[in-house]
Design a protein around this motif. Structure first.
Motif, PDB file in Angstrom:
ATOM      1  N   ARG A  79       0.818  -1.215   0.000  1.00 43.73           N
ATOM      2  CA  ARG A  79       0.000   0.000   0.000  1.00 43.73           C
ATOM      3  C   ARG A  79       0.850   1.263   0.000  1.00 43.73           C
ATOM      4  O   ARG A  79       0.340   2.361   0.201  1.00 43.73           O
ATOM      5  CB  ARG A  79      -0.976   0.001   1.182  1.00 43.73           C
ATOM      6  N   THR A  80       2.137   1.111  -0.260  1.00 46.41           N
ATOM      7  CA  THR A  80       3.007   2.286  -0.269  1.00 46.41           C
ATOM      8  C   THR A  80       3.196   2.795  -1.691  1.00 46.41           C
ATOM      9  O   THR A  80       3.774   2.118  -2.536  1.00 46.41           O
ATOM     10  CB  THR A  80       4.356   1.934   0.381  1.00 46.41           C
ATOM     11  N   TRP A  81       2.659   4.004  -1.931  1.00 47.28           N
ATOM     12  CA  TRP A  81       2.827   4.661  -3.238  1.00 47.28           C
ATOM     13  C   TRP A  81       4.257   5.158  -3.315  1.00 47.28           C
ATOM     14  O   TRP A  81       4.818   5.613  -2.320  1.00 47.28           O
ATOM     15  CB  TRP A  81       1.888   5.865  -3.373  1.00 47.28           C
ATOM     16  N   PHE A  82       4.828   5.107  -4.510  1.00 47.08           N
ATOM     17  CA  PHE A  82       6.222   5.528  -4.599  1.00 47.08           C
ATOM     18  C   PHE A  82       6.523   6.161  -5.954  1.00 47.08           C
ATOM     19  O   PHE A  82       5.807   5.946  -6.934  1.00 47.08           O
ATOM     20  CB  PHE A  82       7.159   4.342  -4.341  1.00 47.08           C
ATOM     21  N   ALA A  83       7.581   6.947  -5.959  1.00 46.66           N
ATOM     22  CA  ALA A  83       8.130   7.498  -7.193  1.00 46.66           C
ATOM     23  C   ALA A  83       9.593   7.081  -7.159  1.00 46.66           C
ATOM     24  O   ALA A  83      10.429   7.776  -6.614  1.00 46.66           O
ATOM     25  CB  ALA A  83       7.970   9.014  -7.235  1.00 46.66           C
ATOM     26  N   ALA A  84       9.849   5.885  -7.682  1.00 43.54           N
ATOM     27  CA  ALA A  84      11.143   5.211  -7.524  1.00 43.54           C
ATOM     28  C   ALA A  84      11.537   5.269  -6.034  1.00 43.54           C
ATOM     29  O   ALA A  84      10.719   4.914  -5.191  1.00 43.54           O
ATOM     30  CB  ALA A  84      12.191   5.816  -8.435  1.00 43.54           C
ATOM     31  N   ASP A  85      12.733   5.746  -5.719  1.00 46.89           N
ATOM     32  CA  ASP A  85      13.088   5.842  -4.292  1.00 46.89           C
ATOM     33  C   ASP A  85      13.455   7.270  -3.920  1.00 46.89           C
ATOM     34  O   ASP A  85      14.372   7.525  -3.170  1.00 46.89           O
ATOM     35  CB  ASP A  85      14.217   4.865  -3.934  1.00 46.89           C
ATOM     36  N   LYS A  86      12.686   8.210  -4.486  1.00 49.16           N
ATOM     37  CA  LYS A  86      12.869   9.621  -4.142  1.00 49.16           C
ATOM     38  C   LYS A  86      11.512  10.237  -3.885  1.00 49.16           C
ATOM     39  O   LYS A  86      11.169  11.277  -4.448  1.00 49.16           O
ATOM     40  CB  LYS A  86      13.533  10.350  -5.305  1.00 49.16           C
ATOM     41  N   VAL A  87      10.736   9.584  -3.054  1.00 46.18           N
ATOM     42  CA  VAL A  87       9.342   9.973  -2.902  1.00 46.18           C
ATOM     43  C   VAL A  87       9.203  11.328  -2.218  1.00 46.18           C
ATOM     44  O   VAL A  87       8.429  12.180  -2.652  1.00 46.18           O
ATOM     45  CB  VAL A  87       8.579   8.886  -2.136  1.00 46.18           C
ATOM     46  N   GLY A  88       9.981  11.523  -1.159  1.00 42.32           N
ATOM     47  CA  GLY A  88       9.915  12.804  -0.462  1.00 42.32           C
ATOM     48  C   GLY A  88      10.315  13.936  -1.387  1.00 42.32           C
ATOM     49  O   GLY A  88       9.676  14.988  -1.442  1.00 42.32           O
ATOM     50  N   PHE A  89      11.370  13.695  -2.127  1.00 41.60           N
ATOM     51  CA  PHE A  89      11.849  14.696  -3.091  1.00 41.60           C
ATOM     52  C   PHE A  89      10.745  15.063  -4.079  1.00 41.60           C
ATOM     53  O   PHE A  89      10.443  16.242  -4.291  1.00 41.60           O
ATOM     54  CB  PHE A  89      13.074  14.141  -3.829  1.00 41.60           C
ATOM     55  N   HIS A  90      10.131  14.048  -4.672  1.00 45.12           N
ATOM     56  CA  HIS A  90       9.115  14.344  -5.691  1.00 45.12           C
ATOM     57  C   HIS A  90       7.867  14.971  -5.080  1.00 45.12           C
ATOM     58  O   HIS A  90       7.259  15.865  -5.677  1.00 45.12           O
ATOM     59  CB  HIS A  90       8.752  13.069  -6.460  1.00 45.12           C
TER      60      HIS A  90
END
Lengths: 119, 248, 147, 571
Positions: free
Chosen positions: D124-135
């Protein structure tokens, strides 16, 4: 003048890009042929004799190509020189340099058209 | 700890209360072999000279605060290993920016350019939350993903000759960001954005030195974005010739 | 010392509240490191201009008749001309490489409306092939092989 | 002294702060919002979050399951009405981010992709590769730029809350560029300044995470809640403490000891089949136990264990975890494609913070808090990975809306009295600048504070070490008054900022140590060698720590339970 140049900047860029494209693709082989191979006698006899050369050049396709080989690299040079001048001479001069270069390119383009039509 | 050696760090100092123009100051300090350039600056700040001012935060190459010139090249100092250099390292504030203090540069000029390209999703009709997430294929994502990786560290502005010469130039990062939104399948604002791209200092001011892409620590390749922006805004320009503004 | 940048470079529209030191260009600009290739690339404009004018000269010679054409070919055999044209050739190859392979390949948008140009990795070999083909065509025609 | 007036003042420009500012505008387009931040917003520490943001998205998932996972992860100290609200709002908030341009990674069919994370029963974890906070941060910040009614005050360091008649009326901010103090008045203030990881020597947190908002509220009389719960992330790089995301384990990475054994599988650490997908507190403890059992690996920065990703293959690592590749190569010289990454537990997150209710409101009228600075009590004694980014959005939005509603009915305060407070603060800062007498350095006091916190409030704690930390901190606060400052310049004086930040950290660190020393049980991240089990009979309540010039005062607050009854926490 500045406003006009700004307005047609995309057009200039197209001519610049086309000039670079034509210049990159065709001119090295061209210069190799006329500037190196021909003087050294590598080009087969008669290939560049007047009749053949004139016939090739006077052909409509030949005319078009010659026009492209003259006018487009001139626009390439004009636009590239403009940036070269900003790089070395600063931005403030651009107001005088750019119109001069583009006007020169325009004049030479007209000369090229006249010359090619005259073939 | 790892091995310790001595290095001399030559730092630009400028205090507008005292100095007419920037000067340099040398610090000979012990450094560890695994240190980055930022570690050396922090050592100076903590142990030698607390009056040195520099920006930094995440020290993991993602917040974008600590860009500086190291031996004449723009670098993210938290990512740039000291071992890349000899016994003397020269650290200066980012080139092409006015200097506020020591290694701190003026960023508001960039923030204004950043806003100019309208870096947000523009849609004719905004979506409601109830409509759920938009579908976007992995390929559509790949069309703009690279341009969304910019951390605004400003190294590209320091490398770009046009930024230093032409005060109107939007600059690599701002144009790349505009391009990022233009290429996003969810966005409908490219016509609006391309008007900005076509203005004085827009994409056509770029002379394609490609230096922005050479120094980018995140492989964003802003130079490619600017060139692609030239081609795409050209289409809008041509459309504008045929259809007068405001029609459609 | 590095050259000064434009006084307004990267300044906000309204100057900041404290005095700033003037922006400087990168130390290595214009002739250090990679900037040298960039500036040299800019200087190739002179070469393109020269070649374009040479072509113009050829057109004029062709229009003036056989004697003029032969005189022109003759003049190109002069050692100074020969040496300069050899240099020109090398410059054109280098500039062509930088323009076609290094710079133009990645300048192709990933999509133009519904159209998708070939992927970025495919473009440099494609341009390389195009370059070879175009050069071959010029040789074939000028060297009398065809037509 | 410059005086600026807005309706709502948001302090902090990270995910929670920007979301609060946008929510305020959404609530009322005519409201004027100040966003005051000590850094340009894109530098905020949200930028460093890597792995993802949790919200129910899949067919096989339910709000009930997300709620239960969170409650259980919190070791039953999370307030259940808050958690229920959170899981319900989470999907909406992440969808909004999608509409605002966040480049979420996608499934082949174009839907948003989700990944596994520690303590979550399903992906259930949405992600944007492994820079989620950044994006997320950049999408939020860029989206916020279109609202002219959000006025940014960048590189302005808030040093004090303006008060009148027991209510907040704005803030005093030190303009770092000019070195001048100005008043930013607002009828409601939202704190969104993040956590205080820099109280510790070894942390994933950036240099700016100095507990500023916690200290502001604390000194103004708002208690800090559950401060003893400090999350150690299991996988940080030795030496620097740089975060290697939990997504490495979500994507299938293994933790191995010196013998190359997957110790979470081999030995019983209460994680059952979850193994590497267990919650952070338990895995951090397991790593420490492995090291103490002699199965750690010796390195220049102490013992560590291995995070092995080599079996995932280069293609997957490049697609899903490119930042991990970059970080490991740059900062420890290890290529995760072929080599295991050295890792050890590292201070990551403060579950505790400014005591707020579900609206983000504190007991001080007009003061709100959201994000890591706040303790709205959804994380309890241990936060689940990927809940905090979502928390910033859900409670940032709610506190922004509630702040607007509050501001509508509140008075702007009397300018003369507020000015007087500003003058007082200006004077305090003026005397601190270049105060060239005293025997203590900022770096020296900071180092000793961080050491005291590591010694006293580490993964494992006991009465003696915590008491020692408490007295060390009290002593350091005394020595703080004797700080020497040498930078006399007004322009971008980072020394004075560091001194003020150190003052904030000392207050927050003391609250952590005092709160920890009094809780006589082990719960979530608070693990004691002398009280090894959870004690619901006596300790199922929140800790409140009140500021008092004589020393922190401890109080308790009940936990809101609901339909999830406390049970033994086993996976």
């Amino acid at each position: 003048m500045k406003a006009l140049i700004e307005r047609i900047e995309p057009l200039i860029w197209v001519l610049f890009g086309a000039g670079f494209m034509v210049g990159s693709l065709l001119l090295p082989a061209w210069v190799f042929t006329f500037g190196i191979a021909q003087p050294l006698g590598w080009v087969p006899d008669g290939a560049l004799a007047f009749e053949r050369a004139h016939a090739l050049a006077a052909n409509p396709l030949g005319k078009l190509l010659l026009l492209a080989l003259i006018a487009l690299p001139i626009w390439n040079a004009a636009n590239h020189l403009r940036h070269f001048s900003i790089d070395l001479g600063g931005y403030e001069r651009d107001g005088a340099v750019a119109p001069l270069l583009y006007a020169g390119a325009l004049v030479l383009s007209v000369v090229a058209i006249v010359a090619v039509i005259g073939l | 700890m790892s091995e310790v050696t001595k290095k001399t760090v030559v730092v630009t100092r400028f205090d507008p209360d005292q100095d007419e123009v920037p000067k340099t100051q040398s610090y000979e300090i012990p450094v560890q072999s695994d240190w980055k350039v930022l570690d050396a600056l922090n050592y100076i700040k903590d142990e030698v000279d607390p009056t040195l001012s520099h920006r930094w935060s995440c020290r993991m190459a993602v917040c974008g605060s600590c860009g500086m010139m190291v031996n004449g090249e723009p670098k993210l100092t938290c990512k740039d290993a000291l071992s890349n250099y000899g016994n003397t390292i020269e650290v200066e504030p980012l080139a092409n920016f006015p200097v506020v203090r020591d290694l701190v540069v003026e960023l508001d000029g960039f923030m204004e350019r950043f806003k100019k390209v309208k870096p947000w999703i523009i849609r004719a009709k905004e979506l409601a939350v109830e409509e759920g997430a938009t579908r976007q294929s992995p390929q559509e994502l790949a069309d703009f993903k690279q341009w969304s990786m910019c951390i605004n560290c400003m190294l590209c502005y320091s490398a770009c000759p046009v930024v230093g010469n032409d005060p109107h130039f939007l600059g690599p990062a701002a144009i790349a960001l505009g391009h990022r939104y233009n290429m996003d399948s969810r966005d409908e604002g490219s016509a609006e954005r391309n008007e900005v791209m076509l203005e004085e200092g827009g994409v056509f001011a770029c002379s394609y030195a490609n230096e922005c892409s050479e120094v980018c620590p995140k492989d964003v390749d802003p130079a490619a974005a600017v060139q692609q922006g030239k081609a795409l805004s050209l289409l809008d320009w041509a459309k504008g010739l045929v259809l007068p503004r405001g029609s459609e | 010392m590095a050259r000064m940048a434009h006084p307004q470079a990267m300044q906000p529209a309204k100057p900041g509240p404290t005095r700033t030191a003037a922006a400087r260009m990168p130390q290595k600009f214009p002739t250090g490191g990679r900037y040298l290739s960039y500036i040299a690339f800019g200087a190739t404009s002179f070469i393109y201009l020269y070649v374009a004018l040479q072509v113009l000269r050829m057109v004029n010679a062709l229009a003036s008749g056989e004697a003029a054409w032969n005189a022109l070919l003759e003049s190109l055999a002069h050692p100074v001309y020969l040496a300069f044209n050899a240099f020109t050739f090398l410059v054109l190859v280098w500039a062509g490489w930088r323009f076609l392979i290094k710079l133009s390949a990645k300048a192709q948008p990933k999509k133009v409306g519904p159209l998708r140009p070939p992927p970025a990795q495919a473009v440099p070999p494609l341009f390389g092939a195009l370059w070879l083909a175009a050069s071959a065509l010029v040789i074939v025609v000028l060297w009398g092989i065809f037509p | 002294m410059e005086v600026i007036e807005h309706d709502v003042v948001v302090v902090g420009g990270g995910a929670a702060g920007i979301r609060a500012a946008i929510a305020a505008i959404e609530e009322d387009p005519n409201v004027s919002v100040a966003m005051v931040s000590k850094v340009y917003p894109m530098r905020s520490h949200t930028v460093s979050a890597e792995g993802g943001a949790a919200a129910v998205a899949r067919e096989d998932d339910t709000l009930e399951m997300h709620g239960y996972d969170t409650v259980k992860g919190s070791d039953f100290l999370g307030d259940q009405h808050v958690i229920e609200y959170f899981v319900e709002e989470a999907p909406k908030e992440l969808t909004l981010l999608e509409h605002w341009g966040c480049p979420w990674s996608r499934n082949e069919d174009g839907t948003v992709a989700t990944r596994a994370f520690g303590g979550m029963t399903t992906k259930r974890t949405w992600f944007a590769a492994d820079k989620v906070g950044f994006h997320m941060l950049h999408a939020l910040f860029q989206h916020s730029m279109q609202f002219d009614r959000i006025v940014r005050y960048d590189e302005q360091f808030v040093t004090r809350l303006l008060m009148e008649d027991g209510a907040v009326k704005g803030v005093v901010a030190l303009d770092m560029r000019q070195g001048e103090v100005r008043l930013i008045r607002g009828r409601a203030v939202v704190l969104a300044t993040g956590g205080a990881g820099k109280c510790f020597p070894f942390t994933t947190n950036g240099n700016i995470k100095t507990g500023d908002g916690m200290a502001l509220a604390y000194r103004a009389g708002v208690p800090l809640k559950d401060m003893e719960f400090v999350q150690y992330h299991p996988t940080g790089l030795p030496g620097t403490g740089i975060l290697i995301t939990e997504a490495t384990r979500g994507e299938g990475g293994h933790l191995k000891n010196s013998e190359g054994t997957r110790f979470l599988v081999e030995y019983d650490y209460g994680l059952g089949t979850k193994a590497e997908l267990g919650p952070r507190d338990m895995i951090s403890r397991a790593i420490i136990q492995e090291i103490q059992a002699g199965r750690g690996i010796e390195g220049p920065y102490g013992q560590y264990v291995h995070l092995d990703l080599t079996h995932l293959g280069e293609a997957k690592l490049k697609e899903r975890l490119p930042f991990v590749l970059e970080l490991a190569r740059t900062y420890v010289g290890v290529d995760p494609v072929t080599q295991p990454i050295p890792i050890r537990p590292v201070v990551h997150y403060m579950m505790g913070g400014v005591d707020t209710n579900i609206d983000g409101a504190t007991d001080l009228p007009g003061l709100y808090a959201a994000g890591e600075v706040a303790c709205v009590s959804m994380n309890g004694a241990n936060r689940l990975g990927s809940n905090s980014l979502t928390e910033c959005l859900v409670f940032g939005a709610r506190s922004g809306r509630c702040a607007v509603a509050f501001a509508r009915g509140a008075s702007a305060g009397d300018e003369a009295s507020l000015r007087a407070q500003g003058e007082e603060e200006a004077h305090r800062i003026e005397t601190l600048r270049g105060k060239n007498k005293g025997g203590e350095t900022i770096a020296g006091v900071r180092r000793e504070m961080q050491q005291a916190m590591e010694d006293g409030c580490g993964v494992y704690r006991e009465q003696g070490s915590m008491d020692a930390a408490v007295s060390a901190l009290a002593q350091l606060k005394g020595r703080y008054a004797d700080l020497v400052l040498r930078d006399t310049s007004k322009v971008f004086n980072t020394e004075i900022i560091a001194a003020l930040e150190l003052g904030n950290m000392l207050d927050v660190a003391e609250a952590v140590a005092v709160s920890a020393a009094q809780r006589q049980e082990s719960r979530g991240a608070h693990t004691r060698r002398d009280f090894t089990t959870r004690d619901d009979q006596n300790w199922l309540h929140h800790t409140l720590c009140h500021f008092d010039p004589a020393g922190p005062r401890i109080d308790r607050k009940p936990v809101t339970l609901g339909h999830w009854e406390p049970e033994e926490r086993k996976y």
